[in-house]
Design an enzyme around this catalytic site. Sequence first.
Site, PDB file in Angstrom:
ATOM      1  CG  HIS A  80      65.251  -2.414  72.364  1.00  0.00           C
ATOM      2  ND1 HIS A  80      64.749  -3.829  73.424  1.00  0.00           N
ATOM      3  CD2 HIS A  80      66.604  -1.774  72.927  1.00  0.00           C
ATOM      4  CE1 HIS A  80      66.069  -4.078  72.858  1.00  0.00           C
ATOM      5  NE2 HIS A  80      66.917  -3.335  73.000  1.00  0.00           N
ATOM      6  CD  GLU A 117      70.679  -3.029  72.148  1.00  0.00           C
ATOM      7  OE1 GLU A 117      71.321  -2.952  71.738  1.00  0.00           O
ATOM      8  OE2 GLU A 117      69.857  -3.996  71.964  1.00  0.00           O
ATOM      9  CB  CYS A 141      59.454  -4.023  70.037  1.00  0.00           C
ATOM     10  SG  CYS A 141      61.276  -3.875  70.198  1.00  0.00           S
ATOM     11  CB  CYS A 182      62.857 -12.147  73.022  1.00  0.00           C
ATOM     12  SG  CYS A 182      63.919 -11.211  71.499  1.00  0.00           S
ATOM     13  CG  ASP A 204      65.674 -10.000  75.436  1.00  0.00           C
ATOM     14  OD1 ASP A 204      64.719  -9.889  74.290  1.00  0.00           O
ATOM     15  OD2 ASP A 204      66.477  -8.618  75.245  1.00  0.00           O
ATOM     16  CB  SER A 205      67.897 -11.528  71.641  1.00  0.00           C
ATOM     17  OG  SER A 205      67.297  -9.419  72.183  1.00  0.00           O
TER      18      SER A 205
HETATM   19  N1  DGL Z   1      64.213  -8.176  72.427  1.00  0.00           N
HETATM   20  C1  DGL Z   1      63.630  -8.143  70.746  1.00  0.00           C
HETATM   21  C2  DGL Z   1      62.923  -7.519  71.288  1.00  0.00           C
HETATM   22  O1  DGL Z   1      61.657  -7.707  71.125  1.00  0.00           O
HETATM   23  C3  DGL Z   1      64.624  -6.412  70.770  1.00  0.00           C
HETATM   24  C4  DGL Z   1      66.324  -7.051  70.354  1.00  0.00           C
HETATM   25  C5  DGL Z   1      66.201  -7.171  69.140  1.00  0.00           C
HETATM   26  O2  DGL Z   1      65.827  -7.305  67.925  1.00  0.00           O
HETATM   27  O3  DGL Z   1      66.852  -8.762  69.147  1.00  0.00           O
HETATM   28  O4  DGL Z   1      62.158  -8.007  69.989  1.00  0.00           O
END
Ligand code: DGL
Length: 279
Positions: free
Chosen positions: A199, A163, A197, A78, A15-16
């Site tokens: 989050h 976050e 997403c 992600c 993930d990012s």
């Molecule tokens: N993990 C990213 C997603 O699911 C969200 C966080 C980011 O923008 O890096 O799109």
Amino acid sequence: MRNTMQPLHPIGIFDSGYGGLTVMKEILKELPDYDYLYLGDNARAPYGPRSFESVYHYTVEAVRWFFDRGSHLVILACNTASSKALRTIQQKDLPRIDPARRVLGVLRPVTEQAGSYTKTGHIGILGTVGTVESQSYPIEIQKFFPDITVTQEACPLWVPLVENCEHESPGADYFIKKHIDNLLRKDPEIDALILGCTHYPLLINKIRRFLPPSVQIISQGTLVARSLADYLERHREIMAQCSKSGIYKYCTTDSAEVFDSQARIFMDETTRSDRVTLP
Ligand code: DGL
């Protein structure tokens, strides 16, 4: 916390940053016995507002990193990376790097099931700017359900809310309501909603509060976990390449201390991460 040793052939989860932990949490419930290696590219997060080229470039670096550490199967947990990089990696990079290894994303398990959640034939997607602009969700859903109407809404402030631990604060209400209202204004017939997403599951209570009760929320983590279990059953040759000692290891490209403290927001496991450098 089973994260002290180096796993042999772990399933890679990328993930990012922290968000992929919400997906990993569900995968661990479904398939606890495998080894897992999690990587959060926190030094370059968020990916949501970044260009196609950057997200693709970062994600390929991560995939190579996992392969170098013995992973034969990598999950892009992600939505932004799955939307912007997965297809090119599967079609262009994998045949060159190692055709026997696999990279999977988080869109397919949701899009192939999406039709069973709607009676009106209208589905809503909430995601980052990158995910929404890529059009990946509508394109994928149309492949399985050509008659379904898909409407999207980008929610650029929702990731920072989580976050910064503001996701349960009264201040978050304004931004949650704003985007739900925007989406339903665009298509009032929506009766199924994909949280596109990683989050957004943390905002689910507030999202529910502002949604009409007739709208069902599709839970991505659960579908991804089930789909992974099914995938491994159907692809015994890949299953055989994934080691099973129940070791979970966490890495981040930024501060390990900050990662371990933030990770608690996203999953119940206590992490003891290592800082690594990409490529
Ligand atoms: N993990 C990213 C997603 O699911 C969200 C966080 C980011 O923008 O890096 O799109």
